[in-house]
Scaffold this motif. Structure first.
Motif, PDB file in Angstrom:
ATOM      1  N   ASN A 107      64.680  72.335  59.355  1.00 23.65           N
ATOM      2  CA  ASN A 107      63.616  73.247  59.773  1.00 23.65           C
ATOM      3  C   ASN A 107      62.510  72.448  60.473  1.00 23.65           C
ATOM      4  N   VAL A 108      62.342  72.685  61.766  1.00 22.07           N
ATOM      5  CA  VAL A 108      61.348  71.886  62.508  1.00 22.07           C
ATOM      6  C   VAL A 108      59.921  72.139  62.003  1.00 22.07           C
ATOM      7  N   ALA A 109      59.690  73.278  61.381  1.00 24.13           N
ATOM      8  CA  ALA A 109      58.338  73.525  60.847  1.00 24.13           C
ATOM      9  C   ALA A 109      58.068  72.598  59.667  1.00 24.13           C
ATOM     10  N   ARG A 110      59.123  72.318  58.892  1.00 22.27           N
ATOM     11  CA  ARG A 110      58.934  71.373  57.788  1.00 22.27           C
ATOM     12  C   ARG A 110      58.704  69.971  58.334  1.00 22.27           C
ATOM     13  N   ARG A 111      59.545  69.556  59.275  1.00 24.15           N
ATOM     14  CA  ARG A 111      59.391  68.181  59.798  1.00 24.15           C
ATOM     15  C   ARG A 111      58.053  68.018  60.531  1.00 24.15           C
ATOM     16  N   ASP A 112      57.721  68.989  61.374  1.00 25.85           N
ATOM     17  CA  ASP A 112      56.510  68.814  62.185  1.00 25.85           C
ATOM     18  C   ASP A 112      55.242  69.003  61.342  1.00 25.85           C
ATOM     19  N   GLY A 113      55.369  69.739  60.238  1.00 26.23           N
ATOM     20  CA  GLY A 113      54.243  69.838  59.297  1.00 26.23           C
ATOM     21  C   GLY A 113      54.001  68.492  58.632  1.00 26.23           C
TER      22      GLY A 113
END
Ligand SMILES: Cc1ncc(COP(=O)(O)O)c(C=O)c1O
Length: 422
Positions: free
Chosen positions: A203-209
């Motif tokens: 999940n890119v939202a997890r990584r980018d968060g």
């Protein structure tokens, strides 16, 4: 409305709209967001500052965010002149206001916002505690439904610093089940119509968060650090730090060298350390994590217990370690505990066991001369301040809505599946 930025497959290069997509149609590789090359900070507190490089449109209003500061006392003790600490947790003295006390909240806010912007209403995740707490809290703040599957040993971490709401559904797994069993059950729940899997490292939202740890550090130090220290379980935080460094290098204002990843796991459960020490992309369970379940029961930092980390996948930890010529450390419980005591007395804040593992790895790195005295070092204290928080706020315990004996359980027994079948 989803953001205008596109997702790109790291293997085949196919581009996709940024809805809640977690994988490529052609292969198993990670997707990565393509953002504008230069980041402009928004004038808000918390991770909303970094919206240009988050996969969401709306600016998050939370004050939660990582805080970077230059260490004096620990640095002096270790003989280092440029030791920076990234602190994710609650510590008012340093303006650190993550009230669930770990960097998992950095993943939860953008993930729930991405879910909302993609038109979904419910999400399921597996956790050993800190992630569950973060997502439960954001669910209480936003009203978005979250299904959380937690092995029994993670239950003591299931509190939030506000009232528990009906949007939080907690399913515990009986003794004998571990993190991976929780992941397996959550994957079955995610097959129900209307419930999205949170996707973990995919999940890119997890990584980018999580990447905001490196972004905040780069803006504070004015450059990309030479070394990055963190304890790893799924590997998401370290992959995120690497991806953030790539973006910062391309931005052009933060120097063009990349950090050396120096990562740690807790003995006797060290699958990624074992595989990396042989420079193997594959984790071989019989070699790298024999007696996994009993080893997991012995580790001090029990959140570092993922049996299926994001290690081998294209864009995963093996690739990041390879590109950074990284180092991994196996840390014993006693090394972690003495590092914890040292950190707490020198820096003046309580820290969570995985952060103690990270501190112990820095101590080892100094002993082995894997860092030089004047190198710019970023130590990720990914969780802490729980004692301070609990002395200032009352917290609510989350009560399980169901319990599961194993991951094959009939879903009708643990949830109202009727509302989620097409
Ligand atoms: C405080 C803390 N540090 C480190 C980790 C490991 O992070 P990751 O799973 O991203 O490797 C965790 C995981 O829960 C954590 O809670």
């Amino acid at each position: 409305m989803t953001s205008n930025n596109l997702l790109k497959c790291l293997e085949c290069g196919t581009r996709y709209d940024n809805d809640f997509r977690l994988s490529c149609d052609n292969d198993d590789s990670f997707l990565r967001m393509e953002y504008p090359e230069r980041i402009n900070l928004r004038q808000v507190n918390g991770i909303g500052k970094f919206t240009d490089w988050l996969p969401i449109n709306e600016v998050l209003t939370t004050t939660a965010g990582p805080v970077t500061y230059k260490s004096e006392h620990l640095a002096e003790e270790l003989g280092l002149t440029n030791l920076y600490i990234s602190f994710s947790g609650y510590w008012p003295e340093r303006d650190a206001s993550i009230k669930t006390c770990s960097f998992k909240e950095l993943e939860a806010h953008p993930t729930m916002q991405r879910l909302k912007e993609s038109g979904h209403k419910a999400i399921v995740l597996a956790s050993v505690g800190n992630t569950a707490r973060a997502f439960a809290y954001v669910s209480a703040l936003t009203g978005m439904d979250v299904y959380i599957v937690v092995p029994e040993f993670g239950l003591d971490k299931l509190w939030i610093p506000t009232e528990v709401t009906d949007s939080i559904h907690l399913i515990t797994m009986n003794k004998g089940n571990d993190y991976t069993d929780a992941i397996n059950l959550s994957q079955r729940i995610a097959d129900l119509e209307g419930i999205m899997p949170e996707g973990g490292a995919r999940n890119v939202a997890r990584r980018d968060g999580m990447a905001t740890v490196m972004l905040d550090a780069a803006f504070t130090i004015n450059r990309i650090p030479d070394h990055y220290f963190q304890a790893v379980g799924s590997g998401t935080g370290a992959i995120a730090a690497w991806e953030a460094s790539i973006r910062l290098r391309n931005d052009g204002r933060f120097s063009d060298h990349m950090p050396k990843l120096q990562l740690a796991q807790n003995l006797p459960f060290t699958p990624m350390v074992n595989a990396w020490n042989e420079r193997r992309r594959e984790i071989i369970p019989e070699l790298d994590m024999p007696d996994a379940k009993s080893s997991i029961e012995k580790i001090y930092a029990d959140v570092l217990s993922n049996r299926t980390p994001a290690y081998s996948v294209t864009g995963g930890l093996f690739d990041c370690l390879t590109e950074s010529d990284g180092i991994m450390y196996a840390i014993s419980n006693s090394e972690a505990k003495s590092a914890q005591d040292m950190f707490e007395s020198l820096e003046g804040v309580d820290i969570l066991p995985p952060s103690a593992v990270a501190v112990a790895s820095l101590v080892k790195a100094v002993e082995k001369q894997n860092v030089n005295r004047d190198d710019v070092i970023l130590l990720n204290i990914a969780g802490g301040g729980e004692k301070i928080l609990k002395s200032e706020f009352s917290v609510s315990t989350i009560k399980p809505t169901a319990s599961a004996k194993d991951s094959d359980i009939d879903l009708d027994l643990i949830m109202d599946t009727g509302s989620y079948r097409a």
